[in-house]
Design an enzyme around this catalytic site. Structure first.
Site, short mmCIF file in Angstrom:
data_model
loop_
_atom_site.label_atom_id
_atom_site.label_comp_id
_atom_site.label_asym_id
_atom_site.label_seq_id
_atom_site.Cartn_x
_atom_site.Cartn_y
_atom_site.Cartn_z
N SER A 116 0.72 -1.24 0.11
CA SER A 116 0.05 -0.02 0.02
C SER A 116 0.79 1.33 -0.24
CB SER A 116 -0.83 0.00 1.14
OG SER A 116 -1.44 1.20 1.28
N THR A 166 -5.22 2.79 -7.34
CA THR A 166 -6.83 2.47 -6.57
C THR A 166 -7.78 3.67 -6.86
OG1 THR A 166 -5.80 1.09 -4.96
CG2 THR A 166 -7.79 2.11 -4.31
N LYS A 246 -7.51 -0.53 -9.64
CA LYS A 246 -8.14 -1.40 -8.84
C LYS A 246 -9.57 -0.55 -8.37
CE LYS A 246 -7.24 -3.31 -4.11
NZ LYS A 246 -8.05 -2.17 -3.16
N HIS A 270 -13.29 -3.11 -2.32
CA HIS A 270 -12.48 -2.54 -1.33
C HIS A 270 -12.68 -3.15 -0.05
CE1 HIS A 270 -9.50 1.15 -0.86
NE2 HIS A 270 -9.79 0.61 0.50
#
Ligand SMILES: Cc1cc2nc3c(=O)[nH]c(=O)nc-3n(C[C@H](O)[C@H](O)[C@H](O)COP(=O)(O)O)c2cc1C
Ligand SMILES: CCCCC(=O)C(=O)O
Length: 376
Positions: A116, A166, A246, A270
């Site tokens: 991340s 993302t 994503k 998510h």
């Protein structure tokens, strides 16, 4: 009672429901609430699991498979299983070693990790702990694009093999557990290491800035609610690494992602943490696969817990899946050993599920392994 636990590994059960409960007893309550929490009423979180449970595999017998081949090729790389570790932020809330312990466990099992942007260890530290093991970098594109470009450069320089941008968290979901406790790892400075270590980010701070000023600056720029598809095209121009998007749930968004330069998509809710009441990732998967055609890598996550879940996702068109919360529960229970335990459980379960379905390899898995109400 805590003294009795000291120095002893908490019991690492192979039952994921029990494992989650055990993690809930060991982790700090607000940290466990952050990891396990979902948005709103939790409907999308539950729908993620319900979608898997509603599907049934129809196994075939006596196919003589001694050992099913679970390997898969993704972006030219052979993976032992169609599984990567999902990017989960701020893993020091579960264990002091955080993502460094996670990546060592990933390396021990051959499962790549997606790190991340909001990791609690820098991407360079995690690269070092990985010792050459494949990793991808998940990007939250900051509103300060120069910081975003710097993060991408650093990921390239540290040998990350793909960028996963993302797009479903440009606004943070309405999360009751976090709102009621007032707890956020980031506001306490956990999960901003990639920013405080970044020369471009630091250049935007006064020379004598303290930790609070760094957190405030992070909060101002770390995500960007004004992102559009044009920004994806800009990102595409920045790197030659494979680029995945994503957080896709609509087939038209999958097409738009490809039109703006993406090499693959991740179908995801998510983990039910963003739009409560949204469609589940598994429900969207077949339409997304149909939209992008058979050659574009499609990954999915949100609700994967068992080997059979992985097969169901593959049957509906996923090339691979991202495995999320369970490994962080393992991390909370026993650091890197806990992560490795959870991963070995999934790998074993998957190999058995494939063999028990009567498939010799993942290439044999398709919609035909799913019950469709008509077994003639
Ligand atoms: C605690 C936590 C932190 C997360 N942080 C990130 C993140 O930093 N970036 C991201 O793209 N997704 C993040 N996600 C979403 C996961 O990548 C993944 O989509 C989700 O966990 C899948 O659901 P599951 O874990 O229930 O299977 C996070 C999820 C959780 C639970
Ligand atoms: C802005 C998102 C914060 C990290 C995250 O992705 C999560 O908690 O789900």
């Amino acid at each position: 009672m805590m003294e009795g636990l000291a120095g002893r590994a908490p019991r690492l059960t192979t039952d994921l429901t029990a494992l989650e409960a055990a993690a809930g007893r060991v982790m700090a309550p607000e940290a466990f609430a952050y990891v396990s929490g979902t948005a709103g009423s939790g409907a999308t979180g539950r729908a993620g699991r319900a979608a898997f449970e509603a599907l049934r595999l129809v196994p075939r017998m006596l196919r003589g498979t001694r050992r099913a081949d679970t390997s898969v090729t993704l972006f030219g790389q052979r993976l032992p299983v169609p599984v990567l570790l999902a990017p989960l932020a701020a893993q020091q809330v579960a264990h002091p070693e955080g993502e460094s312990a996670t990546v060592r466990a990933a390396a021990a099992t051959g499962v790549p990790m997606v790190l991340s942007t909001f990791a609690s260890r820098t991407l360079e530290e995690v690269a070092e702990a990985a010792g050459g093991h494949p990793r991808w970098f998940q990007l939250y594109l900051p509103s300060d694009r120069a910081v975003g470009a710097s993060l991408v450069r650093r990921a390239e320089a540290s040998g990350y093999g793909a960028i996963v941008v993302t797009v479903d968290a440009t606004h943070l979901g309405f999360r009751p557990a976090e709102l009621d406790s007032g707890y956020s790892p980031f506001l306490r400075g956990t999960g901003i290491a990639n920013f405080t270590s970044d020369p471009v980010f630091r250049a935007g701070l006064p020379a004598d800035a303290d930790a609070t000023q760094a957190v405030l600056r992070w909060a101002q720029i770390s995500t960007d609610p004004t992102l559009t598809w044009e920004d994806l095209a800009w990102l595409r121009g920045l790197t030659r690494l494979p680029l995945l998007v994503k957080g896709i749930l609509h087939p038209d968004d999958a097409r738009l992602a490809l039109e703006h330069g993406a090499d693959g998509v991740v179908v995801s809710t998510h983990g039910g943490r963003q739009l409560d009441g949204s469609v589940s990732a598994l429900e969207s998967l077949p339409a997304v696969r149909a939209a992008v055609g058979s050659d574009v890598p499609v990954l999915m996550d949100s609700g994967i817990r068992t080997g059979s879940d992985v097969l169901k996702a593959v049957a509906l068109g996923a090339d691979a899946v991202l495995y999320g919360r369970p490994y962080v529960y393992g991390l909370g229970l026993d650091g890197g050993r806990g992560v490795e335990h959870v991963l070995r459980c999934l790998l074993t379960d998957l190999a058995l599920a494939l063999a028990l379905t009567g498939c010799a390899s993942l290439a044999d898995v398709g919609p035909h392994v799913l019950a469709n109400g008509d077994l003639r």
